[in-house]
Motif scaffolding. Structure first.
Motif, PDB file in Angstrom:
ATOM      1  N   VAL A  76       9.696   0.008   6.695  1.00  0.00           N
ATOM      2  CA  VAL A  76      11.019   0.234   6.120  1.00  0.00           C
ATOM      3  C   VAL A  76      10.907   1.030   4.833  1.00  0.00           C
ATOM      4  O   VAL A  76      11.657   1.990   4.604  1.00  0.00           O
ATOM      5  N   GLN A  77       9.950   0.648   3.988  1.00  0.00           N
ATOM      6  CA  GLN A  77       9.784   1.363   2.727  1.00  0.00           C
ATOM      7  C   GLN A  77       9.319   2.788   2.965  1.00  0.00           C
ATOM      8  O   GLN A  77       9.753   3.732   2.295  1.00  0.00           O
ATOM      9  N   GLU A  78       8.440   2.961   3.935  1.00  0.00           N
ATOM     10  CA  GLU A  78       7.961   4.299   4.270  1.00  0.00           C
ATOM     11  C   GLU A  78       9.106   5.180   4.722  1.00  0.00           C
ATOM     12  O   GLU A  78       9.242   6.333   4.291  1.00  0.00           O
ATOM     13  N   ALA A  79       9.978   4.649   5.591  1.00  0.00           N
ATOM     14  CA  ALA A  79      11.125   5.412   6.079  1.00  0.00           C
ATOM     15  C   ALA A  79      12.067   5.772   4.939  1.00  0.00           C
ATOM     16  O   ALA A  79      12.583   6.886   4.857  1.00  0.00           O
ATOM     17  N   THR A  80      12.264   4.829   4.020  1.00  0.00           N
ATOM     18  CA  THR A  80      13.146   5.069   2.879  1.00  0.00           C
ATOM     19  C   THR A  80      12.607   6.179   1.993  1.00  0.00           C
ATOM     20  O   THR A  80      13.340   7.083   1.575  1.00  0.00           O
TER      21      THR A  80
END
Length: 298
Positions: A76-80
């Motif tokens: 999720v953090q990577e996508a953000t």
């Protein structure tokens, strides 16, 4: 229920081992954290945490859920961060662990300058000579000296620290100046209390590695304490060059047997996730490489 939020709360509880500590970190009451964990367990129909009067431990299902939650939240953090294309200001918490000596002399200043460049970060610097459990203690990046054991952590080499043999002028005036490595047997030393060689000085000179036994009179687990002992004339001993430059310049310490040195200590930045390294962690490590380039490559 909000699964991502529940995962974050669960991970904080598992990292701290305490509902109260997790709540304090997240700005929630202990009862609110407890209710979230209970709701998550009801939703999953499985016990994640074993509660006793003294501690909280993860069940087998909790350990598996923790591992998978880490991967999901990393993704999720990577996508953000990919969506922002790295243009957004660095935000969030960055917990850094470093040894006391190098931390006080160099890492602390670098951390301050990094925060000045990225004021939206919440930077938590911990100086401690023990080896921290990165996952259990929520450490994003740790600075480690010496050879790294196999641990599954991701490591990035920053450089190395030279170590030389030194003593104070007062010590040498009272005990003589060693002219050869054999002369060291007539002297006493100051050293770290957890060195693998014990009283043997592993010095590298013209003939290669030589171990010279020298009686120890003072031990400590902190580089600054050892430096003070050396300056006070308690004995001769190894010192990390970055930590004693001032003492060498003003003459409080002098080099002994300049043709010999200890093996240098490698310096690495280590972090727990190989799957995804947060932008703030990458940025800090790259900044640290630049800040310490002359220190760790001289």
């Amino acid at each position: 229920m909000d699964m991502l939020r529940a995962m974050m709360i669960f991970l904080r509880v598992s990292n701290t081992g305490s509902l109260t500590a997790a709540g304090r970190d997240l700005g929630l009451s202990q009862s609110a954290v407890s209710q979230q964990i209970a709701a998550l367990e009801r939703h999953l129909s499985v016990r994640l945490i074993q509660r006793t009067t003294r501690q909280l431990t993860l069940t087998d299902a909790g350990e598996e859920f923790r591992r998978r939650s880490l991967s999901i939240l990393d993704a999720v953090q990577e996508a953000t961060e990919m969506a922002s294309d790295g243009e957004a200001a660095l935000r969030g918490a960055l917990r850094v662990h470093a040894p006391v000596g190098l931390g006080q002399s160099h890492i602390a200043d670098a951390a301050v300058r990094f925060h000045q460049l990225h004021p939206d970060l919440e930077l938590d610097l911990v100086l401690d000579d023990r080896i921290a459990d990165l996952t259990a203690e929520g450490v994003d990046v740790a600075i480690r000296l010496g050879t790294l054991p196999s641990s599954g952590l991701v490591a990035r080499r920053l450089g190395e620290v030279r170590r030389i043999l030194v003593a104070s002028p007062a010590y040498m005036a009272a005990n003589g100046i060693p002219e050869s490595i054999v002369d060291l047997k007539q002297h006493v030393q100051v050293r770290f209390n957890a060195t693998p060689n014990g009283d043997a000085m592993p010095l590298i000179g013209p003939a290669g590695l030589e171990d010279c036994p020298v009686r120890t009179v003072f031990k400590a687990n902190n580089a600054y304490a050892l430096t003070r002992a050396l300056v006070a004339g308690l004995g001769l001993g190894a010192a990390q060059m970055p930590l004693i430059r001032r003492e060498l310049e003003d003459g409080r310490l002098q080099r002994v047997l300049p043709d010999y040195e200890y093996a240098p200590l490698e310096v690495h930045a280590v972090y727990p996730s190989a799957h995804f390294i947060p932008v703030r962690v990458r940025a800090f490590v790259e900044f640290l490489q630049t800040e310490t380039a002359s220190l760790l490559h001289s």
